[in-house]
Design a protein around this motif. Structure first.
Motif, PDB file in Angstrom:
ATOM      1  N   ARG A 192       0.818  -1.215   0.000  1.00 61.15           N
ATOM      2  CA  ARG A 192       0.000   0.000   0.000  1.00 61.15           C
ATOM      3  C   ARG A 192       0.854   1.268   0.000  1.00 61.15           C
ATOM      4  O   ARG A 192       0.586   2.199  -0.750  1.00 61.15           O
ATOM      5  CB  ARG A 192      -0.906  -0.025   1.232  1.00 61.15           C
ATOM      6  CG  ARG A 192      -2.089   0.880   1.142  1.00 61.15           C
ATOM      7  CD  ARG A 192      -3.056   0.581   2.259  1.00 61.15           C
ATOM      8  NE  ARG A 192      -2.625   1.157   3.502  1.00 61.15           N
ATOM      9  CZ  ARG A 192      -2.911   0.644   4.704  1.00 61.15           C
ATOM     10  NH1 ARG A 192      -3.624  -0.459   4.814  1.00 61.15           N
ATOM     11  NH2 ARG A 192      -2.489   1.232   5.804  1.00 61.15           N
ATOM     12  N   VAL A 193       1.852   1.321   0.873  1.00 61.56           N
ATOM     13  CA  VAL A 193       2.621   2.569   1.040  1.00 61.56           C
ATOM     14  C   VAL A 193       4.124   2.353   0.847  1.00 61.56           C
ATOM     15  O   VAL A 193       4.931   3.149   1.315  1.00 61.56           O
ATOM     16  CB  VAL A 193       2.337   3.224   2.421  1.00 61.56           C
ATOM     17  CG1 VAL A 193       0.916   3.724   2.499  1.00 61.56           C
ATOM     18  CG2 VAL A 193       2.637   2.266   3.569  1.00 61.56           C
ATOM     19  N   GLY A 194       4.464   1.289   0.127  1.00 60.45           N
ATOM     20  CA  GLY A 194       5.878   0.967  -0.114  1.00 60.45           C
ATOM     21  C   GLY A 194       6.600   2.041  -0.914  1.00 60.45           C
ATOM     22  O   GLY A 194       7.826   2.083  -0.943  1.00 60.45           O
ATOM     23  N   HIS A 195       5.846   2.914  -1.588  1.00 61.81           N
ATOM     24  CA  HIS A 195       6.476   3.975  -2.386  1.00 61.81           C
ATOM     25  C   HIS A 195       6.791   5.225  -1.555  1.00 61.81           C
ATOM     26  O   HIS A 195       7.302   6.209  -2.094  1.00 61.81           O
ATOM     27  CB  HIS A 195       5.657   4.312  -3.635  1.00 61.81           C
ATOM     28  CG  HIS A 195       4.181   4.566  -3.399  1.00 61.81           C
ATOM     29  ND1 HIS A 195       3.402   3.840  -2.526  1.00 61.81           N
ATOM     30  CD2 HIS A 195       3.351   5.496  -3.943  1.00 61.81           C
ATOM     31  CE1 HIS A 195       2.162   4.300  -2.554  1.00 61.81           C
ATOM     32  NE2 HIS A 195       2.112   5.298  -3.396  1.00 61.81           N
ATOM     33  N   ALA A 196       6.517   5.188  -0.244  1.00 55.85           N
ATOM     34  CA  ALA A 196       6.919   6.304   0.640  1.00 55.85           C
ATOM     35  C   ALA A 196       8.438   6.242   0.844  1.00 55.85           C
ATOM     36  O   ALA A 196       9.047   5.197   0.636  1.00 55.85           O
ATOM     37  CB  ALA A 196       6.203   6.180   1.977  1.00 55.85           C
ATOM     38  N   HIS A 197       9.053   7.379   1.280  1.00 55.48           N
ATOM     39  CA  HIS A 197      10.518   7.377   1.485  1.00 55.48           C
ATOM     40  C   HIS A 197      10.917   6.445   2.618  1.00 55.48           C
ATOM     41  O   HIS A 197      11.964   5.795   2.572  1.00 55.48           O
ATOM     42  CB  HIS A 197      11.002   8.804   1.774  1.00 55.48           C
ATOM     43  CG  HIS A 197      10.713   9.753   0.659  1.00 55.48           C
ATOM     44  ND1 HIS A 197       9.838  10.809   0.763  1.00 55.48           N
ATOM     45  CD2 HIS A 197      11.158   9.776  -0.624  1.00 55.48           C
ATOM     46  CE1 HIS A 197       9.769  11.449  -0.386  1.00 55.48           C
ATOM     47  NE2 HIS A 197      10.555  10.844  -1.248  1.00 55.48           N
ATOM     48  N   ALA A 214      15.993   8.051  10.175  1.00 55.32           N
ATOM     49  CA  ALA A 214      15.788   7.746   8.753  1.00 55.32           C
ATOM     50  C   ALA A 214      16.172   8.926   7.845  1.00 55.32           C
ATOM     51  O   ALA A 214      16.701   8.729   6.758  1.00 55.32           O
ATOM     52  CB  ALA A 214      14.328   7.356   8.520  1.00 55.32           C
ATOM     53  N   PHE A 215      15.861  10.140   8.306  1.00 57.33           N
ATOM     54  CA  PHE A 215      16.159  11.340   7.490  1.00 57.33           C
ATOM     55  C   PHE A 215      17.270  12.147   8.157  1.00 57.33           C
ATOM     56  O   PHE A 215      17.165  13.370   8.263  1.00 57.33           O
ATOM     57  CB  PHE A 215      14.901  12.227   7.373  1.00 57.33           C
ATOM     58  CG  PHE A 215      13.747  11.606   6.620  1.00 57.33           C
ATOM     59  CD1 PHE A 215      13.855  11.270   5.277  1.00 57.33           C
ATOM     60  CD2 PHE A 215      12.529  11.409   7.249  1.00 57.33           C
ATOM     61  CE1 PHE A 215      12.776  10.730   4.575  1.00 57.33           C
ATOM     62  CE2 PHE A 215      11.435  10.871   6.568  1.00 57.33           C
ATOM     63  CZ  PHE A 215      11.564  10.531   5.221  1.00 57.33           C
ATOM     64  N   LYS A 216      18.326  11.482   8.611  1.00 57.88           N
ATOM     65  CA  LYS A 216      19.262  12.173   9.526  1.00 57.88           C
ATOM     66  C   LYS A 216      19.947  13.402   8.930  1.00 57.88           C
ATOM     67  O   LYS A 216      20.224  14.332   9.653  1.00 57.88           O
ATOM     68  CB  LYS A 216      20.277  11.214  10.147  1.00 57.88           C
ATOM     69  CG  LYS A 216      21.118  10.380   9.239  1.00 57.88           C
ATOM     70  CD  LYS A 216      22.077   9.558  10.120  1.00 57.88           C
ATOM     71  CE  LYS A 216      22.729   8.422   9.390  1.00 57.88           C
ATOM     72  NZ  LYS A 216      21.765   7.451   8.800  1.00 57.88           N
ATOM     73  N   GLN A 217      20.104  13.443   7.630  1.00 60.08           N
ATOM     74  CA  GLN A 217      20.740  14.626   7.024  1.00 60.08           C
ATOM     75  C   GLN A 217      19.817  15.852   7.033  1.00 60.08           C
ATOM     76  O   GLN A 217      20.243  16.948   6.724  1.00 60.08           O
ATOM     77  CB  GLN A 217      21.214  14.296   5.585  1.00 60.08           C
ATOM     78  CG  GLN A 217      20.142  14.148   4.517  1.00 60.08           C
ATOM     79  CD  GLN A 217      19.334  12.826   4.583  1.00 60.08           C
ATOM     80  OE1 GLN A 217      19.444  12.047   5.543  1.00 60.08           O
ATOM     81  NE2 GLN A 217      18.483  12.618   3.607  1.00 60.08           N
ATOM     82  N   LEU A 218      18.544  15.657   7.421  1.00 59.84           N
ATOM     83  CA  LEU A 218      17.553  16.746   7.347  1.00 59.84           C
ATOM     84  C   LEU A 218      17.232  17.369   8.696  1.00 59.84           C
ATOM     85  O   LEU A 218      16.464  18.327   8.785  1.00 59.84           O
ATOM     86  CB  LEU A 218      16.255  16.241   6.727  1.00 59.84           C
ATOM     87  CG  LEU A 218      16.363  15.695   5.288  1.00 59.84           C
ATOM     88  CD1 LEU A 218      15.066  15.048   4.872  1.00 59.84           C
ATOM     89  CD2 LEU A 218      16.716  16.829   4.333  1.00 59.84           C
TER      90      LEU A 218
END
Ligand code: B16
Ligand code: MG
Length: 219
Positions: A192-197, A214-218
């Motif tokens: 269902r949501v596998g296309h999310a980051h 998961a988004f550590k550079q941000l």
């Protein structure tokens, strides 16, 4: 840098899907239309009028636009009545903790839901104070998968899409947030949501710590 978060409502903050299901089922029964949980799954994150069109097409029914609107209103009356049963105990596990955490850390928070009843649901949950901006089905005319609802949220938070993380549980919602240029956390199965980051099975795993990792550079 991430400065804000935008949350879908049904399937992310609370689970109104069962109440939607029961209301659509009651309407379908009154019309002698077939309706089951498999069709209901196709309505996840989909607007009310798009939902009734899916149900009508599934039944190969001929219904005028006027009648369709009447039926959608009837379903909504049944649904809204059932919202009285929602209490502050009905957050999805992990959702309230995440909202509290974000407030404490000073992030800006918006709602980005397809529902026209989001204020009733948030009031029942006593969740209004967590949100700086309410974007819902009353805020924009183009529903998901158009990015408009998330763009509305970002604009009213005075942030750019790339400064916001969106939480979504529906395929059409993930498509909408990607189209808008947001960072995306998908809640639910891969199909269902596998296309999310980033994807988590449930809100319980989708903590601020995990998202920062998961988004550590941000951050
Ligand atoms: P309403 P979300 C969506 O909520 C529901 O998932 C979907 O089943 C419903 O049809 C839609 O809201 C519209 O809701 O009839 O209350 O306007 O996931 O976008 O928060
Ligand atoms: Mg949803």
């Amino acid at each position: 840098m991430i400065k804000g978060f935008i949350f879908d409502l049904d399937g992310v903050i609370t689970d109104t899907a069962e109440l939607h299901y029961l209301a659509w089922k009651a309407l379908a029964n009154s019309m002698d239309w077939a309706f089951d949980r498999e069709i209901n799954e196709k309505l996840r994150g989909v607007s009310r009028m798009d939902s009734i069109n899916i149900i009508k097409n599934h039944n190969n029914a001929e219904v005028s636009q006027e009648k369709l609107l009447q039926l959608a209103t009837l379903k909504n009356d049944i649904y809204v009545e059932s919202l009285e049963n929602i209490t502050p105990n009905d957050y999805l596990p992990g959702a309230k903790e995440l909202l509290t955490h974000l407030k404490n850390e000073g992030f800006k928070v918006a709602l980005g839901s397809a529902s026209k009843n989001s204020s009733i649901v948030l009031n029942q949950l006593e969740a209004m104070s967590y949100f700086d901006v309410i974007g819902d089905g009353n805020s924009v005319s183009k529903s998901k998968p158009a990015p408009d609802i998330f763009l509305y949220g970002a604009e009213n938070l005075h942030l750019k899409p790339e400064e916001c993380v969106v939480y979504e549980d529906a395929e059409s919602g993930v498509d909408a947030a990607i189209a808008g240029g947001f960072y995306l956390v998908g809640i639910g199965p891969k199909e269902r949501v596998g296309h999310a980051h980033v994807r988590f099975d449930s809100m319980l795993e989708a903590t601020l710590f995990e998202v920062k990792t998961a988004f550590k550079q941000l951050f």
